[in-house]
Design a protein around this motif. Structure first.
Motif, short mmCIF file in Angstrom:
data_model
loop_
_atom_site.label_atom_id
_atom_site.label_comp_id
_atom_site.label_asym_id
_atom_site.label_seq_id
_atom_site.Cartn_x
_atom_site.Cartn_y
_atom_site.Cartn_z
N PRO A 1 0.82 -1.22 0.00
CA PRO A 1 0.00 0.00 0.00
C PRO A 1 0.85 1.27 0.00
CG PRO A 1 0.05 -0.96 2.19
CD PRO A 1 0.75 -1.94 1.29
N THR A 2 0.23 2.34 -0.38
CA THR A 2 0.86 3.66 -0.32
C THR A 2 -0.10 4.61 0.42
OG1 THR A 2 -0.07 4.31 -2.45
CG2 THR A 2 2.10 3.27 -2.48
N ASP A 3 0.31 5.86 0.50
CA ASP A 3 -0.51 6.84 1.22
C ASP A 3 -1.92 6.90 0.63
OD1 ASP A 3 1.38 7.70 3.07
OD2 ASP A 3 2.29 9.08 1.62
N GLY A 4 -2.90 6.93 1.52
CA GLY A 4 -4.29 7.04 1.11
C GLY A 4 -4.97 5.73 0.82
N ASP A 5 -4.23 4.62 0.81
CA ASP A 5 -4.83 3.31 0.54
C ASP A 5 -5.57 2.78 1.76
OD1 ASP A 5 -4.01 3.19 -2.07
OD2 ASP A 5 -2.19 2.04 -1.66
N THR A 6 -6.43 1.86 1.50
CA THR A 6 -7.09 1.11 2.56
C THR A 6 -6.70 -0.35 2.41
OG1 THR A 6 -8.97 2.62 2.72
CG2 THR A 6 -9.32 0.37 3.51
N VAL A 7 -6.19 -0.93 3.45
CA VAL A 7 -5.75 -2.32 3.42
C VAL A 7 -6.94 -3.20 3.79
CG1 VAL A 7 -4.21 -4.03 4.40
CG2 VAL A 7 -3.39 -1.70 4.00
N THR A 8 -7.25 -4.14 2.91
CA THR A 8 -8.33 -5.08 3.17
C THR A 8 -7.75 -6.47 3.30
OG1 THR A 8 -9.93 -3.75 1.94
CG2 THR A 8 -10.49 -6.06 2.29
N GLY B 1 -9.10 -9.35 14.79
CA GLY B 1 -8.56 -8.02 14.63
C GLY B 1 -7.24 -8.02 13.90
N VAL B 2 -6.95 -6.87 13.27
CA VAL B 2 -5.67 -6.69 12.57
C VAL B 2 -4.63 -6.22 13.56
CG1 VAL B 2 -4.50 -5.32 10.81
CG2 VAL B 2 -6.81 -6.16 10.40
N ARG B 3 -3.43 -6.79 13.46
CA ARG B 3 -2.35 -6.46 14.39
C ARG B 3 -1.10 -6.07 13.61
NH1 ARG B 3 -2.83 -8.59 19.90
NH2 ARG B 3 -5.00 -9.25 20.20
N LEU B 4 -0.47 -5.01 14.06
CA LEU B 4 0.75 -4.52 13.42
C LEU B 4 1.92 -4.77 14.35
CD1 LEU B 4 1.63 -3.01 10.78
CD2 LEU B 4 1.76 -0.97 12.21
N TYR C 1 -12.38 -1.65 13.54
CA TYR C 1 -11.62 -2.45 12.58
C TYR C 1 -11.43 -3.87 13.08
CZ TYR C 1 -10.82 2.29 11.03
OH TYR C 1 -11.02 3.59 10.64
N THR C 2 -12.50 -4.43 13.61
CA THR C 2 -12.52 -5.82 14.05
C THR C 2 -13.81 -6.45 13.56
OG1 THR C 2 -13.59 -5.32 16.16
CG2 THR C 2 -11.16 -5.29 16.12
N GLU C 3 -13.85 -7.76 13.60
CA GLU C 3 -15.07 -8.49 13.28
C GLU C 3 -15.36 -9.46 14.41
OE1 GLU C 3 -17.03 -11.03 9.58
OE2 GLU C 3 -15.38 -9.62 9.23
N LYS C 4 -16.60 -9.41 14.94
CA LYS C 4 -16.96 -10.16 16.12
C LYS C 4 -17.77 -11.41 15.77
CE LYS C 4 -17.00 -6.06 19.06
NZ LYS C 4 -17.78 -5.20 19.99
N PHE C 5 -17.56 -12.44 16.58
CA PHE C 5 -18.29 -13.70 16.44
C PHE C 5 -18.77 -14.13 17.83
CE2 PHE C 5 -15.20 -13.56 13.02
CZ PHE C 5 -15.96 -13.88 11.91
N PRO C 6 -20.06 -14.09 18.10
CA PRO C 6 -20.56 -14.49 19.42
C PRO C 6 -20.11 -15.91 19.78
CG PRO C 6 -22.29 -13.42 18.17
CD PRO C 6 -21.16 -13.64 17.22
N LYS C 7 -20.10 -16.79 18.79
CA LYS C 7 -19.69 -18.17 19.04
C LYS C 7 -18.85 -18.69 17.88
CE LYS C 7 -23.69 -19.67 21.79
NZ LYS C 7 -24.81 -20.65 21.88
N LEU C 8 -17.86 -19.47 18.22
CA LEU C 8 -17.09 -20.24 17.23
C LEU C 8 -17.29 -21.71 17.57
CD1 LEU C 8 -13.73 -18.22 16.95
CD2 LEU C 8 -15.66 -18.22 15.35
N SER D 1 -11.28 -4.08 6.69
CA SER D 1 -10.62 -3.03 5.92
C SER D 1 -10.14 -1.94 6.87
CB SER D 1 -11.57 -2.44 4.88
OG SER D 1 -11.93 -3.42 3.93
N VAL D 2 -8.88 -1.55 6.74
CA VAL D 2 -8.28 -0.56 7.61
C VAL D 2 -7.54 0.48 6.77
CG1 VAL D 2 -6.76 -0.14 9.57
CG2 VAL D 2 -7.96 -2.33 9.37
N PRO D 3 -7.84 1.76 6.90
CA PRO D 3 -7.04 2.79 6.21
C PRO D 3 -5.61 2.75 6.73
CG PRO D 3 -9.11 3.68 6.99
CD PRO D 3 -8.97 2.34 7.62
N VAL D 4 -4.65 2.97 5.84
CA VAL D 4 -3.26 2.85 6.26
C VAL D 4 -2.90 3.90 7.32
CG1 VAL D 4 -2.42 1.79 4.14
CG2 VAL D 4 -2.54 4.27 4.30
N ASP D 5 -3.61 5.03 7.33
CA ASP D 5 -3.27 6.04 8.34
C ASP D 5 -3.71 5.60 9.74
OD1 ASP D 5 -5.98 6.29 8.06
OD2 ASP D 5 -5.94 8.39 7.43
N LYS D 6 -4.50 4.54 9.85
CA LYS D 6 -4.88 4.00 11.15
C LYS D 6 -3.90 2.94 11.65
CE LYS D 6 -8.68 6.40 11.26
NZ LYS D 6 -8.84 7.55 12.21
#
Length: 788
Positions: free
Chosen positions: A64-71, A90-93, A125-132, A143-148
């Motif tokens: 990605p570059t500036d202004g992109d959204t990472v999916t 969740g996404v982790r950096l 920027y997370t996705e929840k699951f009541p049960k797995l 999807s997370v904007p790169v500036d986040k």
């Protein structure tokens, strides 16, 4: 080529670059410390790392570059026996990575929690699951904007997706699974760019045999119809062409593939059980024509490197083939035909200056063989030509190794990034991200521009080719690399600190050595070549045999036989066997015992030619095993030149003379003009019977009887003629004196009854003249014709 050291040499970079990288490390230090503390404080997390698996199936954009959204998307699966509640993904950096080795370490263990999972972006920027539920895979997409992402500086970051939740046994929030990959971050143009050469190989297994049809078109016979599947839409080679046409690559082509597809386009047959063949489907001919047309368009304006015809195994030649006389000459032949084939089929002039040993593994003997056919540039790999000078960066590919030879050393990590099973989206995504991460790390090592070569596996699968294309598309649209052709990479000024030492023969990998062609393979090739040399000299149209068999011999040394020794042995045996079958179509016909009744006689020997073309330049020699008893043409042996039309036989006659009675063995053998025996000899016995005086007396008596019989017939005819003349004269005298009798014509029954009876009765004028003498009661002479 040695990989970069695990630290960046400060002396090789400007101060501003050092400060920037140091600042990024300092900014990430608290994060690293927190991850270490978190990991150490939560041993239960590591213990439960396999309870829920995470599969990262896609990451877009890859760089990605500036202004992109990472999916990022994928699946999470509960592998345990208990239901997970309150789960979320969740996404982790993670931290900024500083070395190529660090990238490799994480890529080796992407699911491990031991090294930390990074900081979760959190919030929405997370996705929840009541049960797995156990055994059920759940899909996610975030999807997370790169500036986040709070990226602190240019470089490669650890990027992961983790799933957290609770279990009945551990009713608190915990990380249950993770998958880590890499996020290359270079939003602006790099201070210097890496020139990257990517080889795009079009190579397949050997498909064509040496067999061809007997007609003018010489329809080729294929081992199977697998090539049609490869070039059909969706097939491996079809995708290689479709994907490669939009990339800046160097095409590396085995001319045998082009020759095979071109032959298929014109019509072909497929080998079947029982030494039979079946016609190739007509629709496959159209597929072949379309594939060639697509390839011609794809390579226009691009660099094309032609390997020797059939892609001969250089290492096998070096290690076992050179001990067999004539083996290296086949490599020269394969190199000579390569350029002609590519130019004829693709209408481009290829480079034939490069040799490519298997997996870029070299030693002195391989280098010697690789350059023996005229190639002065050898594509090696950095895990073979290793650095030993402690360089902190990856040097350029070109290395002068002496004797005017250049080793073009491909980067091992980049070259092997797309190996393995990439049919799953998860594996393909991880391979793409690791490739891009390694490439960016190479560029970040120093501000000095370098030329890097990537030489992937020879025959990528369709899924591997797709991953390669995805990575190259991202790389070539990125900001730290620019494409370069292989010839240009080979001409780059070498790094004076890079190694030029070729490893010893003992350093050649044992795993590769076990796959090499055995010595027996080259011995069979040499034997087949000798037979071909002996056979072709008798042909009126040598090209019909020399061309298909010469190419088949080249195919017998192909790299594609590695790991398929049985198939290779079968192929080479088939080539030799088919040549034997053709050569045996010109042969001598067996003879039974011949009897000679006399001191001289003629013996015929028949030569049969079942080929469709005439043969000549042959000599048939007939040899007496006992020349004191029987001579051929006045000598112990005699020979005559033989020329036989196609589909015909010719009988050759030899004059013999006998000196004594008895049985004598005679040998008939064909020879070529240079004195080489051709085919099997034919041996037969000649039984000599001398002509005796008694036999001569009997023969003379028979002749005398014939003469006497002829004389007797002659005298009888003369007497009969004289009597007829006398009777005719008497009849004329009576006619003058006697009055005519009315009512008794000459041909009436009364006239006939009035004629005198008996042998002495005069002939009447109306009687026909006899054409044989009157019958006699005496026995007929020998040879006399008797009318009954």
């Amino acid at each position: 080529m040695a990989e970069a050291a695990d630290f960046q040499g400060t002396s090789a970079s400007p101060a501003r670059r050092w400060l920037r990288r140091t600042g990024a490390l300092l900014a990430g230090a608290p994060l690293v410390a927190g991850l270490v503390q978190f990991s150490a404080a939560s041993p239960a997390q590591a213990a439960s790392s396999d309870s829920v698996s995470v599969a990262l199936d896609s990451l877009s954009p890859s760089a990605p570059t500036d202004g992109d959204t990472v999916t990022v998307s994928g699946t999470v699966t509960n592998n345990g026996k208990q239901t997970v509640t309150g789960a979320h993904v969740g996404v982790r950096l993670g931290p900024l990575l500083n070395t190529r080795s660090a990238v490799e370490a994480i890529a080796r263990h992407p699911h491990s929690l031991q090294g930390g999972t990074g900081t979760e972006v959190g919030g929405k920027y997370t996705e929840k699951f009541p049960k797995l539920i156990p055994g059920i895979a759940e899909h996610f997409s975030i999807s997370v904007p790169v500036d986040k992402l709070d990226l602190k500086g240019d470089g490669v970051y650890t990027f992961g997706v983790a799933v957290s939740g609770q279990t009945p046994a551990r009713p608190w929030d915990q990380v249950l699974g993770v998958e880590r990959t890499f996020l290359p971050w270079q939003p602006s143009d790099a201070d210097s760019t890496t020139k990257t050469t990517f080889l795009w190989p079009l190579i397949s297994s050997v498909r064509m045999t040496a067999r061809t049809g007997a007609g003018e078109s010489q329809t080729p016979v294929f081992r199977d119809d697998e090539l049609a599947k490869e070039i059909a839409p969706g097939g491996r080679l079809a995708q290689m062409v479709e994907l490669g046409k939009d990339l800046d690559i160097t095409w590396v082509i085995d001319p045998d593939l082009l020759a095979s597809v071109e032959a298929m386009a014109k019509g072909y047959r497929i080998a079947a059980p029982g030494d039979t063949t079946t016609p190739g489907p007509r629709e496959h001919q159209q597929i072949a024509r379309q594939w060639l047309a697509d390839l011609q368009k794809a390579v226009t304006g691009e660099e094309v490197v032609a390997l020797p015809f059939g892609d001969p195994d250089l290492a096998s030649l070096a290690h076992t083939g050179t001990s067999v006389t004539g083996s290296l000459s086949h490599l020269k032949d394969a190199t000579d035909v390569a350029a002609t084939t590519v130019k004829t089929v693709l209408h481009v002039t290829p480079s034939t200056e490069f040799a490519w040993p298997v997996e870029g593994a070299v030693d002195p003997s391989i280098m010697k063989v690789a350059t023996s056919a005229g190639a002065d540039r050898v594509i090696a790999r950095s895990d073979s030509l290793r650095e030993n000078s402690g360089l902190s960066y990856t040097p350029s590919a070109a290395r002068p190794v002496g004797g005017g030879t250049t080793a073009v050393v491909a980067d091992a990590r980049l070259s092997t990034a797309f190996e393995g099973d990439l049919t799953r989206a998860e594996s393909s995504t991880l391979a793409v991200q690791e490739f891009l991460a390694q490439s960016l790390e190479v560029n970040a090592q120093t501000d000095k521009q370098r030329s890097i070569v990537v030489a992937p596996q020879r025959t990528p699968t369709a899924s591997q080719a797709q991953a390669m294309a995805t990575a190259l598309t991202a790389l070539q649209s990125g900001t730290w690399s620019e494409a370069q052709g292989l010839s240009a990479a080979a001409k780059v000024k070498p790094d004076p600190n890079a190694t030029t030492r070729i490893p010893s023969t003992s350093a050649y990998p044992s795993s590769l050595r076990r796959q090499e062609l055995p010595k027996s393979a080259f011995e069979q090739i040499a034997r087949t070549q000798d037979k071909l040399d002996n056979f072709q000299v008798i042909l009126s149209d040598q090209s019909r045999v020399v061309t298909p068999f010469g190419l088949a011999i080249d195919r017998g040394m192909s790299t594609s036989w590695r790991g398929h020794r049985g198939d290779g042995d079968s192929f080479r045996g088939g080539v030799e066997g088919w040549l034997d079958d053709l050569a045996e179509q010109v042969k001598l016909i067996d003879k039974s015992e011949t009897k000679l009744s006399g001191r001289s006689a003629t013996i015929p020997v028949t030569v049969q030619n079942n080929l469709v073309q005439p043969v000549g330049h042959l000599y048939l020699r007939l040899t007496s095993t006992m020349p004191t008893r029987l001579k051929i043409g006045g000598k112990a042996y005699y020979e005559q030149r033989v020329d036989v039309s196609g589909g015909h036989s010719q009988s050759v006659k030899f004059t013999t003379s006998a000196n004594a009675n008895g049985r004598v063995g005679v040998i008939a053998q064909l020879y070529t003009e240079d004195g080489q025996e051709y085919g099997d000899p034919v041996t037969f016995d000649v039984k000599v019977t001398e002509v005796t005086p008694t036999v001569m007396l009997v023969i003379g008596g028979g002749v005398l009887l014939l003469v006497l019989a002829g004389f007797r017939m002659y005298t009888q005819r003369k007497r009969a003629a004289a009597r007829r003349a006398e009777q005719e004269g008497t009849a004329e005298d009576g006619a003058d004196d006697a009055p005519e009798q009315p009512g008794t014509p000459e041909d009436s029954p009364a006239a006939e009854s009035a004629s005198p009876a008996g042998a002495d009765a005069p002939d009447q004028p109306s009687d026909p003249s006899p054409d044989t003498a009157p019958e006699s009661a005496d026995p007929s002479g020998t040879g006399e014709r008797v009318d009954r």
